[in-house]
Design a protein around this motif. Structure first.
Motif, PDB file in Angstrom:
ATOM      1  N   LEU A  86      42.509  54.717  80.766  1.00 33.42           N
ATOM      2  CA  LEU A  86      42.652  53.802  81.893  1.00 33.42           C
ATOM      3  C   LEU A  86      41.841  54.260  83.102  1.00 33.42           C
ATOM      4  O   LEU A  86      41.453  53.449  83.943  1.00 33.42           O
ATOM      5  CB  LEU A  86      44.123  53.665  82.286  1.00 33.42           C
TER       6      LEU A  86
ATOM      7  N   ASN B 106      38.553  52.647  84.152  1.00 37.38           N
ATOM      8  CA  ASN B 106      38.593  51.352  84.821  1.00 37.38           C
ATOM      9  C   ASN B 106      37.526  51.203  85.923  1.00 37.38           C
ATOM     10  O   ASN B 106      36.767  50.228  85.924  1.00 37.38           O
ATOM     11  CB  ASN B 106      40.014  51.129  85.366  1.00 37.38           C
TER      12      ASN B 106
ATOM     13  N   ALA C  65      42.045  48.714  80.214  1.00 34.77           N
ATOM     14  CA  ALA C  65      41.102  49.119  81.265  1.00 34.77           C
ATOM     15  C   ALA C  65      40.005  48.075  81.446  1.00 34.77           C
ATOM     16  O   ALA C  65      39.639  47.721  82.579  1.00 34.77           O
ATOM     17  CB  ALA C  65      40.485  50.476  80.921  1.00 34.77           C
TER      18      ALA C  65
END
Length: 288
Positions: free
Chosen positions: A101, A104, A158
């Motif tokens: 994540l 991102n 993400a």
């Protein structure tokens, strides 16, 4: 497309700070993921959709539309990101999930460059590298213990967050209520699974407080931030949850936080604050 780094950074910081309370409150509720997802989604629908419909009706009188294709698209991406996130929670390690994540902001920078020609500066690339390094320190011990399917789901979360931030940035519109439609999408998936498989939460008052206060405030702020700041910078504020959630868990549950985790959190937080300060400085210099 608006450019107001001060307002955008404030919205992002408040949203990231508030959403960091999500995990401790879910744990206090004693609820599983599907129940938590369903309650949070239902609260977003109940709070945001009536406001969005009312705003749309007022806008129609002026020949405008609030609920349009862009609003539905960004809302659907919110729902998709939540579904991918939930899938990854069940299917991979927490360390793998958090680290993936953390890509991102990098994905948001690349997508923004391709779709809207918003080329990130060197300061943004350095901040992205620093946040990924900091998150790597936080989760180093648990990396490599996930599964391929779960890791792909985390990457899907993400990527969908990065895409919705860029789409929000591109429209320049106020899409702060679009998570309401995301709640509709997520509720359609989460509620049947919760009814079939999930036990009742041990302390539902924490889950309701989370769904009625924490999630709506965070969703509103993080959805509005890309209107004022570039998507990669808005994406960095999502990482505040990675930094602060272990701190809240330490205070609430007494779980030990390692020095490496604290160091990684300091690096991420410093990178976000330094980049926000740099953006404000650049804007003031350009204005002068």
């Amino acid at each position: 497309m608006h450019h107001d780094p001060r307002k955008g950074a404030l919205l992002g910081f408040v949203g990231g700070l508030v959403i960091s309370l999500d995990v401790p409150m879910i744990r206090l509720a004693g609820a599983d993921t599907w129940t938590s997802l369903s309650i949070r989604s239902a609260c977003l629908v109940l709070l945001f959709m009536p406001l969005a419909i009312a705003a749309h009706r007022r806008a129609k009188l002026e020949g405008r539309a609030v609920i349009d294709r862009h609003w539905l698209e960004v809302g659907a991406l919110y729902g998709l990101s939540n579904i991918f996130f939930t899938w990854s929670v069940f299917s991979t390690s927490t360390a793998n999930l958090v680290f993936i994540l953390a890509l991102n902001p990098l994905l948001a920078a690349l997508i923004a460059w391709v779709l809207i020609g918003e080329r990130p500066g060197m300061a943004t690339w350095l901040a992205i590298a620093a946040t990924i390094f900091g998150v790597g320190l936080i989760v180093a011990e648990g990396l490599g213990k996930g599964t391929t399917g779960g890791d792909l789901a985390a990457f899907g979360a993400a990527a969908s967050i990065a895409l919705l931030l860029v789409r929000s940035r591109k429209t320049g519109a106020d899409l702060s209520l679009s998570p309401g439609f995301g709640g509709v999408v997520t509720l359609a998936i989460g509620l049947p699974l919760a009814l079939m498989h999930s036990p009742m939460p041990q302390a539902p008052q924490w889950l309701l407080a989370n769904g009625l206060i924490v999630v709506p405030i965070a969703a509103f702020c993080l959805a509005l931030a890309p209107r004022y700041i570039p998507a990669p910078q808005a994406a960095m504020f999502y990482l505040l949850e990675t930094v602060l959630a272990p701190v809240w868990v330490f205070f609430v549950f007494g779980e030990t936080v390692s020095r490496t985790t604290l160091l990684g959190g300091f690096i991420v937080l410093a990178a976000i604050l330094a980049h926000s300060w740099w953006s404000l400085r650049e804007t003031r210099t350009a204005a002068a």
